[in-house]
Design a protein around this motif. Structure first.
Motif: not given
Ligand code: GAL
Length: 963
Positions: A519-529, A534-540, A545-556
């Motif tokens: 997802l694209e952001y103007g500045s680093r957002p706060k991401a709460e799993v 999900a692994d969350v990383s941000y490339a300034r 904002l990149t989320l890496d995960y495995v499809h399983e159940g429902l990740t929020r």
């Protein structure tokens, strides 16, 4: 045999290539323009159940189109629809149920054939009341909030008797489906009647109708003047929405009705890529088509008018096999390919719900009583795995329609390229919003391998992807929605919504596969799993904002800040995504078996929902209270900012046991075989034996012939045409001589009317001068269709066509009897297709009232060869109130010695038995079935051989607590 079955299979590869070339030509983009994206114009429900600017909002609306899409009131609109046959659901109250199920699946359109023969028992006589009340049908469509494509034929095919042409038309001079004068006068009658009903329901007058379809797959023996006449008549009668036609099937077939005399506004195309070979469901993969819808006309949108949504069961494999043939894997691959490769923005799937060939609705050559079709909704109105897949795809189309309704094929350099040749991609881009849709699938269509690749977006962005087996994905990139911007994702989008100042997006992927969403952001957002991993990383630098995960159940994942409104990102599997619903108002709900509607009013979420078992429901809203089906339920807020409650399931159902012979009464039902039977009231058939000539068009026919023996008669040669699966039986002086298969639609060209060869029956000895009475019972299984518009098949006679006494000079003098009243219906409510001419049918033994004739005794299971036996019983199912319980009548394995007709409260709900088809369970349509009261069941057992009748039992096909 359905004509497609032979013709399409034989299609040469060369034609496939032509199709591909045409599709490629369709990908030339044109200038942009039009309204804003991200609006998903869906028709709103009528004012009493909703609000909005769709049907019901009043007159003055417009329906127009350009190269990209339909425009409703100038707004680009994507039509996602499915076919529905009201005539196969003889219960107007359940029309709403099925249409609400269409709507809940995310469809915004229903396509409707109108069946001439269903409404017209006799020339000049039309009935639009009761189960035939199509004015009410269009009201229901509007109430539910769907658009309608109306298809009044006059010819509809549809595997229905005569392809929808009334049987009396067989006696009208002039080739059907041409501009011949006799036929023209006849169809003008029908169109005048049906157009009178349709016209006020057009969107331009405040109704739901947005397209008007003339004729059906009119591709052979065509007559352009006729196509033109149909449209001129429609226009003269007030049709002012665009006119369309559904062309079949091959590139070489012309005309396509895109230009010249008879051309329509928006030519559509039918496509049944999977064939109808349900018995080979495990292996079949697109033998009839590559799943690409051609562009037929440059300045009209691409319309997939009938895209295969199930199959007829040509080879008696059963409809579950047809559902597998056309199941989720097929749907993913072919439907998504269609969307991206052709840029189609109008879709209709044939069928969404198939229904029942009750009475004599079936065209005899291809189908039996059930027309379940392996569709997403079963004949018993139950939802299937196909429904779930439609839900995923239709919600996506709805959510993304603002972008999808105007796309151009991306140039090859613009298409994200996989680094593995086993996979291929194709993209479409909206020229105004830049949103890109990339189809990912195997390069070799039938491949079943598990292949991974990295997609190179050409701008430094890369995305790992995977296709395991027969699958296809539509991946989004540079996709704006709500206040967000999706850079790219290897998960697919089901839907997004905006509620209480935040966005909620639901993405999904195959269980166990890795997923990445950026997802694209103007500045680093706060991401709460909040749930799942999900692994969350941000490339300034890129603001990604990149989320890496495995499809399983429902990740929020809750994302806040970063210069955008808050976002709740839900990452599910196919199965967990399919637990979600989105109401017309945009309310996102997880749980229940069916969400008919959800609205938030003030602080209260109001749901109309069905539950098949107790379970949780979760509404993604900032409301505090919840009502379900009008009653308040105890609800609490969750950490995800949703509202959840526990809902009860239905009460169980206990059914009466019907299979005991002791609860049935039985009477003999073939007095016509007795030599002294009084047939003085029957019609003379000496001039012609053909039943239609006497006005007996449907069901069983009795003939009685008399001759004076010369003493030379040893055998009787007869020939009867019944349509496939029909038989005829013969008696002489009350003695049963046996039975034979009736003639069918011949596949030869020209068709042979007298196929197969005549039945030969050995006559008992008769002295010269003695009068012999022959009785013949012929089953008319229905009328052939007229798919190739040559008139010959459709006008093939029914009944006896030849009778000879070889070696004898005696003449047989014949009388004929059929359904009571013939074309002058004795039972207008149930209509022309309900009964034939069995004695019990003529005397009302099938009706709920107690029979006034017949010798009724305690029933026994044995029936003798050459008899017709009637069985009757009554029962009270005592179904719980507030529940929708679907019941069926279950028989054993089809018996060898007899076949039977079954009637529920006088309605002929099916045919079962020797040679009739594989069917064992017969739907008892709600509405014909009295849930709470007394029901009468009658069976007419026609025995070819001595046999044992196994009486049916009642079974539950679905049980839901409902609103
Ligand atoms: C189409 C036709 C439909 C139906 C379908 C097969 O070609 O237009 O009416 O017959 O095939 O189920």
């Amino acid at each position: 045999m359905h004509p497609h079955a032979t013709r399409r299979r034989a299609r040469p590869r060369r034609l496939l290539a032509t199709l591909l070339a045409l599709a490629a030509a369709a990908c030339l983009g044109l200038a942009p323009g039009g309204p804003s994206p991200d609006a998903a114009p869906a028709p709103a429900a009528r004012a009493d159940t909703g609000t909005g600017t769709g049907p019901g909002a009043g007159p003055g609306h417009t329906v127009s189109y350009d190269r990209y899409s339909l425009l409703i009131d100038g707004e680009r609109t994507l039509l996602q629809g499915a076919e529905f046959h009201y005539f196969r659901l003889p219960s107007p109250d359940t029309w709403r149920d099925v249409l609400e199920k269409y709507k809940a699946a995310g469809f915004n359109t229903v396509s409707l054939y109108f069946h001439w023969g269903y409404h017209s028992p006799k020339r000049g006589v039309y009935d639009f009341t009761g189960v035939r009340d199509v004015d009410r049908l269009l009201d229901v469509v509007e109430d539910v909030g769907l658009y309608a494509v109306v298809r009044p034929g006059p010819y509809i095919n549809a595997e229905t008797s005569g392809g929808g042409l009334p049987a009396w038309l067989k006696n009208v001079e002039g080739r059907a489906r041409s501009s011949d004068a006799g036929y023209t006068a006849a169809y003008r009658e029908w169109l005048t009647e049906i157009n009178r009903i349709i016209v006020p329901h057009q969107l331009t007058r405040g109704g739901p109708v947005v397209l008007y379809n003339v004729e059906n797959e009119y591709a052979q023996n065509t007559d352009a003047q006729y196509m033109q006449d149909l449209q001129d008549l429609a226009h003269a009668q007030g049709v002012d929405v665009p006119i369309t036609h559904n062309q079949c099937c091959q590139a070489s077939w012309t005309p396509t009705w895109a230009e010249g005399l008879g051309a329509v506004d928006i030519p559509g195309l039918d496509d049944y890529p999977q064939s109808f070979e349900c018995q080979d469901a495990d292996t079949v993969w697109g033998p009839w088509s590559d799943g690409i819808t051609r562009r037929l006309k440059d300045d009209a949108p691409v319309y997939a008018a009938e895209y295969q949504g199930g199959a007829i069961d040509l080879n008696n494999a059963g409809y579950e096999a047809c559902r597998q043939l056309t199941g989720p894997a097929y749907m993913k691959y072919f439907y998504k390919s269609n969307l991206i490769k052709s840029g189609a923005t109008l879709f209709s799937y044939y069928m969404g719900f198939g229904g029942t060939n009750w009475g004599y609705l079936a065209q005899p050559n291809d189908v039996y009583t059930s027309y379940d079709y392996g569709a997403m909704i079963t004949e018993d109105r139950q939802l299937t795995g196909k429904y779930d897949e439609f839900k995923l795809q239709s919600h996506f189309l709805r959510a993304a329609s603002g972008h999808l309704t105007e796309t151009d094929a991306a140039a090859p350099a613009e298409v994200p390229a996989p680094d593995n040749p086993a996979l291929e991609t194709a993209s479409r881009v909206n020229p105004r919003t830049g949103a890109r849709f990339t189809l990912l699938r195997h390069a070799d269509p039938p491949a079943t391998t598990d292949d991974s690749a990295v997609l190179d977006y050409g701008d430094g962005r890369r995305l790992p992807v995977r296709v395991d087996g027969r699958d296809a994905k539509v991946l989004l990139s540079d996709y704006p929605f709500g206040g967000q911007r999706l850079a790219l994702s290897s998960s697919e989008l089901m839907t997004h919504t905006r509620t209480g100042g935040r966005d909620v997006a639901l993405l999904y992927g195959r269980a166990g596969e890795a997923g990445r969403t950026v997802l694209e952001y103007g500045s680093r957002p706060k991401a709460e799993v909040l749930a799942g991993d999900a692994d969350v990383s941000y490339a300034r630098g890129r603001g990604e904002l990149t989320l890496d995960y495995v499809h399983e159940g429902l990740t929020r994942v809750r994302i806040t800040g970063g210069g955008r409104p808050p976002l709740l990102l839900l990452l599910g599997t196919d199965a967990t995504a399919a637990e979600f619903w989105q109401s017309a108002d945009g309310v996102l709900v997880r749980g229940t078996d069916l969400l008919r509607d959800a609205r938030v009013r003030g602080r209260t979420a109001r749901l109309r929902a069905d539950t098949g078992e107790p379970g949780r429901v979760e509404v993604f809203t900032d409301a505090r209270r919840m009502t379900v089906n009008g009653a308040p339920v105890r609800a609490r807020r969750t950490a995800s900012g949703s509202l959840t409650a526990f809902l009860p399931g239905p009460r169980p159902v206990r059914l009466p046991e019907l299979s005991e012979p002791a609860r049935w009464r039985q009477a003999a039902g073939a007095p016509e075989v007795a030599p002294r039977f009084d047939d003085s009231g029957w019609k003379d058939a000496d001039s012609t034996l053909h039943a239609d000539d006497h006005g007996f068009h449907h069901g069983s026919l009795w003939y009685r012939g008399r001759f004076t023996a010369t003493g030379d008669e040893t055998e009787l040669k007869l020939n009867a045409i019944t349509g496939r699966r029909g038989i005829y039986q013969v008696w002489a002086d009350g003695r049963y001589l046996g039975s034979a298969q009736g003639g069918v639609q011949a596949d030869s060209d020209p068709p042979v009317n007298e196929d197969p060869g005549p039945g030969t029956f050995t006559l008992p000895d008769a002295a010269p001068g003695e009068e012999v009475v022959v009785s013949v019972l012929v089953q008319n299984m229905g009328h052939n269709d007229d798919w190739i518009a040559d008139d010959t098949r459709f006008k093939q006679p029914r009944g006896l066509v030849r009778a000879e006494l070889p070696g004898s000079g005696a003449d047989i003098s014949w009388k004929i009897q059929g359904a009571r009243g013939g074309e002058d219906l004795a039972d207008r409510k149930r209509g022309p297709l309900n009964t034939g001419g069995l004695y019990g049918e003529r005397h009302g033994w099938h009706l709920p009232r107690p029979p006034a004739s017949g010798d009724w005794r305690r029933a026994g299971p044995d029936v003798a060869a050459g008899t017709v036996s009637w069985y009757r019983t009554s029962f009270r199912p005592g179904l719980p109130r507030g529940q929708d319980t679907a019941l069926a009548l279950r028989f054993g394995e089809p018996p060898a010695g007899h076949r039977l007709l079954m009637y529920l409260n006088g309605w002929n709900v099916g045919q079962y038995g020797a040679g009739v088809g594989p069917q064992r369970d017969f739907t008892l349509p709600a509405g014909l079935l009295r849930a709470d009261g007394r029901n009468t069941l009658a069976l007419a057992v026609v025995a070819e051989d001595d046999s044992v009748v196994r009486l049916p039992s009642l079974v539950v096909k679905g049980n839901h607590r409902t609103g």
